[in-house]
Motif scaffolding. Structure first.
Motif: not given
Length: 1261
Positions: A234-239, A241-244, A283-287, A379-388
């Motif tokens: 799983l990818f987790r994008i930190d809300i 810092t936007n780091q994954n 918390t974060g965006v999980y892919l 909502l998020v397709h890749s780990n490089r998108q801005d999830v702020s």
């Protein structure tokens, strides 16, 4: 049948034996010389006695032939059963080993049990039975494991043994077998099977998740289908810092998770989708990045994402525990979460809850979130998108409402929801899975207190407060409040004090007035005052609230002069007799009436008699007429007035002598008059007696006496005072009258004049500290007025905006001017019941303005213009996403309602939807436009209300927004399914493909050309098509020989609307022909001995081929479209020309092939291997080469042969290797095998069904 030979145990049937009987002659008889002559014939030999028991089934029941027939029928039945199992094995793909074991067992039983039946001719030995079983076992293995018999090869080998030859380059027949049938050069085959499609999707049901202090972890769902993963990433994008980071779920953990999931839902069918849950604590965006199944193949996850946000929370910010009535609540709700948010709260007043209220779409200004536009789960397709946008935002929502009642007010948050659907409730927890929140600060309460009201009661300016010197009095204040009854709170009172000597002439405070402050503990307590002067109440306040002071606010405290007495006396004489009859005493008093005088009367030496005389005026006459004659002594002992207590008098003694007077009295019945400062007062006096008279009178004010004397000749006389410059009470007293005879009579009558201390005044009071008010239009506004003086009052005022002057009367000193008309009100004049007054210039104007009603506007821009009374928005295409904003002016929140109507473009019918309500928290609202159908949409805003005004039809002007939704264009073939013919070279008169276009020209058209055997289609673009009928022409450079399919890929019209037909729609075919051409089936120049030179001939059969070999010209007739010759010898082969039967045109050609001597290749080590992969997975084809690098080889991918169907070649690929080993990754299902191999000089190709004439190619140098 008894003579039928029987098989011995374990052997063949024995030879019948003949037994000879003994001769009747004796054994020692001589043997004749001719033994056969004359000797009797011997008896027929008899069969030996059979010692065996015969067939198991007696021949009397079934003959031996019938038994053999039934055994043969049973044997054929077994073969029919065997063939049926073979058929079902091929169709249903059953397991081979059990069937093979079954038939081996049946065969061994059959072969060894048949001899036990002892059926003649079927009694074979054990060795024969074993050989028969071994033969059948081989057949069972070949059938059940589907091992084919090379019958074709055997037949061809047999045929080639007798006749095997073909044309070679030299145009003679040669046997190719020894040359081309070297199967060892290309060995190996790899079969790839695509396992059933497995899938994995994150959060399939779009659940919402959040974390807070009470919910420290959540189980996120992952649905797997037709796969059992052994590893998930799983990818987790930190809300924040936007780091994954990558989260890996290993095999052991997955095993436990899957086991638990199956146990929870009791899964029976492994093919059913299974939802597993993984615990996360951040918390974060999980892919879902990667899923690996048991075969180490990756399962392609669907595009999906899951947001684990911080749980929303809300609180009521503390703002103090006390308020005053009619204050603003000044409460703020602080909500934190992923916007836009929704918050629900409830107000409780005095223990009675009100209806819950809520705010929606709470978000910061200029906040943009993809949640309002996305309909996809991903909502998020890749780990490089801005999830702020998913970060929690803290937003403050102000609540300001007027506190109209006292008591305890409670504001409590009930529920908050963020944009992701996470709901936190603060009132109940019915849903166990819903996040719970701590309710520490979700409610705030405060107490609303009544405001105090203060005024002076029992006092008027005409009756100042008087107190004796050195004594004190209570300021006559009265307490009340804005509620019912008195306030029981402690009151703090501020008042101004000016000593009496410093009071200004207009009876106001001096500049040096002193501000004093006192605290009253109980409502009955009043401030004590003792110093004479002017007291004015400035303010009143309780512990929490500032109050209001009503008129009258000023009180005058006076210290009147101490009472005193001076007197004069004369005898009362009987005018007729001239003898004194008593003593008339004139009393002149100083002080505050009424007076009480104590005096003693003593006749001679008798005991004195104490008498009391009450006098209500400052001057009086006392007739002392004793009943007895004598010498009387009158001693005045003490005096007291209304203010002062009794005080002694000294040395006031009268001696009485008796002596009749003239008289005078006031002609008016009312002897008390009201007057204003600087006015004069007149009194009519009637005189009696014989004139002329001399009238003495006095004017007494504030202890000062002014005497006047008038010579009067008439019986009526008018006393006119001077201007009364000071306020207070004046006394006009008739002192004496003297007639013509000189007889003087002292008089007692007097009249009073009450002079106002100040002129009446009118002014506006403040509302919330201002002389202006903003009110709701149409509501009655109460303008507070304050009057001084004695009512009723007559007030004249003017509305400066309208120029209208009005006069109105008022009865109360604190009254209201009611109006429903806005403008600036100017007070012009005022008068009370006695005097004209003046207007306080500082508070003579009051401005009344209306709170503007809410209105709605539409911002004009290039895409929105105003015409014909409505706003026209730029047209959009059918199905596009669109919205428009309206601006709301007023006091948020706003409640708007609009009606949506739709006019169909084709039928012209109009459909109207009901009212749609929406609440806007800010000054703008976004309306989503309906674009589902083509036509004209109108959005008519028919209702608008804000926090101040409800909707009013009379004042609201509806706003209409119109938008046209253009239909999508379309394109279709005029003759779908038709096949059009083309030549490989462009020529006049070629066919065109008619296309019909719907929409607005010009059009943009894209068509897709799918060539047979080519996986990637070509795109043909046609721009600026001006008409609705278009003749489609395909560029020749995009045409391929053979049949191609043309479909419409996309069409766009002048409006910018684009339509993409769904795949599999109508299509047309094009067939491209070539006039006589020869094309090498293999794009290479160098061949090896033993290979066939194959050329594809285009045109009408038969063909005549002209070629040279080793500089020798030859001609060959070819009946088919493929020209093929066997390369028997090395050399240079060149095709120089070609002619077909349809044309006499000879196509000049120059196709040269060099023939060289043969590399070899092995795929999968020369073995047939099967590999199973998942859809989207891959594996490697391993090639080994022998020869001289570089190698160029061609391999095919064919359909896997199963279920009785033959394999079909799907594609042919050619690769180059510079090494002796090569790996090629593949991910498509099929059977891969090498069909040709070429090294630096030579190549070798084997014949493959479906690949006609294909051979390996040599790498060009």
């Amino acid at each position: 049948m008894n003579g039928t030979p029987r098989r011995g145990p374990g052997g063949f049937p024995s030879t019948p034996q003949t037994q000879r009987k003994s001769s009747p002659r004796s054994s020692n008889a001589p043997t004749p010389s001719r033994p056969n002559v004359g000797a009797p014939l011997p008896n027929l030999p008899s069969a030996p006695k059979d010692t065996s028991s015969g067939p198991m089934i007696s021949t009397d029941v079934l003959s031996a032939a019938q038994q053999r027939f039934y055994v043969s029928a049973f044997y054929m039945g077994l073969w029919a059963w065997r063939l049926w199992d073979f058929y079902t094995l091929a169709i249903e793909d059953e397991e081979s080993l059990p069937l093979c074991m079954k038939w081996c067992f049946i065969d061994v039983v059959f072969m060894f049990c048949i001899p036990l039946l002892q059926i003649p001719w079927l009694e074979w030995s054990n060795a024969a039975a074993f050989l028969l079983f071994a033969a059948h076992a081989v057949i069972d293995v070949m059938f059940m494991f589907r091992i084919g018999l090379p019958v074709n090869s055997w037949f061809l080998t047999l045929l080639a043994f007798f006749y095997d030859s073909e044309l070679a380059i030299s145009e003679r027949s040669v046997k190719p077998g020894p040359i081309i049938h070297n199967a060892s050069l290309i060995l190996g085959k790899q079969i790839i099977n695509i396992l059933p499609e497995g899938s994995a999707v994150l959060n399939p049901n779009r659940e919402s998740f959040c974390l807070n202090s009470s919910v420290t972890h959540v189980d996120i769902p992952i649905q797997i289908n037709q796969t059992e993963p052994v590893e998930i990433e799983l990818f987790r994008i930190d809300i924040d810092t936007n780091q994954n980071e990558t989260i890996t779920i290993k095999k052991n953990e997955l095993k436990n998770i899957i086991k638990k999931a199956r146990k929870d839902i009791k899964v029976v069918d492994p093919a059913d989708p299974l939802t597993i849950r993984h615990t996360v604590k951040k918390t974060g965006v999980y892919l879902l990045k990667r899923v690996l199944d048991q075969s180490k193949l990756e399962v392609r996850p669907r595009a999906s994402s899951l947001v684990v946000a911080a749980c929303p929370k809300a609180q009521v910010r503390p703002t103090g525990d006390h308020r005053c009535r009619n204050d603003l609540s000044d409460v703020a709700l602080e909500v934190e979460g992923t916007p836009p948010l929704r918050i629900k709260y409830r107000t409780t007043v005095g223990g009675k809850p009100r209806e819950a209220s809520e705010f929606q779409s709470v978000q910061p200004e200029d906040f943009v979130t993809p949640l309002s536009r996305h309909t996809s789960q991903a909502l998020v397709h890749s780990n490089r998108q801005d999830v702020s946008w998913a970060r929690p935002q803290k937003i403050k929502v102000a609540l300001n409402e007027t506190l109209t009642s006292s008591g305890v007010w409670l504001y409590a948050v009930e529920e908050v929801q963020d944009a992701l659907g996470n709901v936190v409730s603060y009132v109940g927890f019915d849903d166990e899975d819903r996040p719970r929140a701590k309710s520490g600060s979700v409610e705030q309460s405060f107490t609303v207190h009544e405001r105090p009201i203060l005024k002076l009661e029992g006092y008027s300016p005409q009756r100042p407060l008087q107190v004796a010197k050195g004594k004190s009095a209570r300021l006559p204040i009265h307490y009340s409040s804005t509620g019912k009854g008195q306030s029981r709170d402690v009151h703090t009172i501020e008042y101004l004090f000016t000593p009496e000597s410093d009071i200004s002439p207009d009876w106001s405070h001096s500049e040096n007035a002193e501000l004093k402050k006192q605290t009253m503990r109980t409502p009955s307590e009043q401030p004590l005052i003792s110093v004479a002067g002017l007291y004015t109440i400035q303010s009143v306040a309780t512990e929490f609230c500032q109050g209001e002071v009503l008129e009258p606010t000023s009180c005058l405290l006076q210290n009147p002069p101490e009472p005193d007495l001076s007197l004069s006396s004369e005898d009362i004489v009987d005018k007729c007799a001239g003898n004194p009859i008593g003593l008339r005493v004139g009393l002149d008093l100083t002080g505050s009436p009424p007076f009480t005088i104590v005096y003693s009367q003593q006749r001679g030496r008798e005991k004195p008699k104490r008498l009391t005389q009450s006098i209500s005026a400052v001057r009086s006459t006392l007739d002392l007429t004793p009943s007895d004659a004598g010498h009387y002594t009158y001693t005045f002992e003490s005096i007291k007035d209304w203010i002062y207590e009794e005080r002694p008098l000294h040395n006031i003694i009268l001696q009485q002598n008796v002596k009749p007077p003239a008289s005078a009295h006031f002609d008016e019945a009312v002897t008390t008059k009201q007057a204003c400062i600087d006015d004069t007062v007149e009194f009519d006096v009637k005189l009696q007696g014989e004139g002329p008279w001399t009238l003495d009178y006095e004017v007494v004010h504030n202890g000062k006496r002014t005497k006047y004397s008038a010579e009067v000749e008439e019986e009526h006389y008018t006393i006119k005072t001077q201007k009364l410059a000071n306020g207070g009470e004046y006394t006009v007293a008739l002192a004496s009258i003297t007639d013509k005879m000189g007889c003087k009579l002292y008089l007692k009558e007097e009249a009073k004049v009450t002079v106002r201390h100040e002129r009446p005044k009118a002014y506006f009071a403040h509302i919330e500290g201002k002389l202006s008010v903003m009110a709701l239009e149409g509501k009655t506004v109460h303008l507070p007025l304050r009057f001084t003086g004695k009512g009723p009052w007559t007030l004249e005022y003017e509305n400066l905006d309208l120029g209208e002057v009005r006069t109105i009367g008022f009865d109360k000193a604190n009254d209201d001017l009611d109006t429903q008309i806005g403008g600036v009100y100017q007070l012009l004049s005022v008068s009370d019941s006695v005097c004209p007054g003046y207007i306080d210039e500082k508070a003579s104007q009051f401005a009344v303005a209306w709170i503007p009603r809410p209105k709605i506007t539409v911002p004009q821009s290039a895409s929105t213009i105003f015409e014909a009374g409505k706003y026209v928005k730029e047209a959009v295409c059918e199905g596009d996403e669109d919205a428009f904003d309206v601006l709301l002016h007023g006091h948020p929140p706003f409640d708007i309602s609009y009606e949506q109507s739709f006019k169909d473009r084709k039928s012209g019918k109009i459909a109207t939807r009901g009212k749609q309500d929406q609440r806007a928290l800010s000054g703008s609202a976004s309306i989503r436009a309906d674009t589902s159908k083509a036509g004209t949409y109108e959005y008519k805003f028919v209702e608008l209300g804000d926090s101040k005004y409800d909707h009013a039809d009379k004042t609201f002007l509806p706003v209409t927004i119109q938008q046209t939704v253009n239909p999508l264009p379309s394109a279709r073939f005029n003759n779908p399914g038709r096949t059009y013919s083309y030549c490989s070279r462009e020529s006049d008169g070629e066919e065109v493909i008619p296309v019909i276009l719907d929409g607005e020209a010009p059009f943009y058209l894209e068509v897709e050309i799918k060539h047979q055997g080519t996986p990637k289609p070509e795109i043909s673009i046609h721009k600026n098509i001006p008409t609705h009928k278009y003749d489609l022409k395909i560029e020749h450079r995009k045409l391929h020989l053979g049949t191609s399919a043309i479909t419409i890929r996309k069409v766009r019209d002048a409006r910018g609307c684009t339509f993409k037909p769904s795949p599999g729609g109508p299509r047309v075919q094009i067939s491209v022909h070539d006039a006589p051409t020869a094309t090498a089936l293999e794009d290479r120049t160098h061949f090896c001995v033993g290979e066939r030179l194959s050329f594809a001939l285009g045109g009408q059969v038969p063909f005549t081929v002209y070629y040279t070999f080793e500089k020798q010209e030859r001609k060959a007739s070819n009946p088919g479209t493929t020209f093929r010759r066997l390369a028997e010898l090395p050399g240079s082969f060149t095709i120089t020309g070609l002619r077909d039967s349809a044309s006499e045109c000879l196509a000049a050609l120059n196709i040269t092939k060099e023939i060289h001597p043969i590399p070899s290749v092995r795929l999968s080590g020369g073995q047939v291997s099967e590999v199973d992969i998942h859809e989207g997975g891959n594996t490697d084809l391993e090639f080994q080469f022998w020869g001289t690098p570089p190698f160029e080889f061609t391999y095919t991918r064919s359909t896997n042969a199963y279920r009785g169907r033959k394999s079909k070649v799907l594609e042919i690929r050619t690769e180059v290797s510079h090494d002796l080993h090569m790996s090629i990754p593949v991910q498509e299902e099929g059977t891969y095998e090498v069909v040709s191999i070429k090294d630096r000089w030579c190549s070798f190709a084997k014949q493959v069904e479906g690949v006609e004439g294909k051979a390996g190619q040599k790498l060009l140098q």
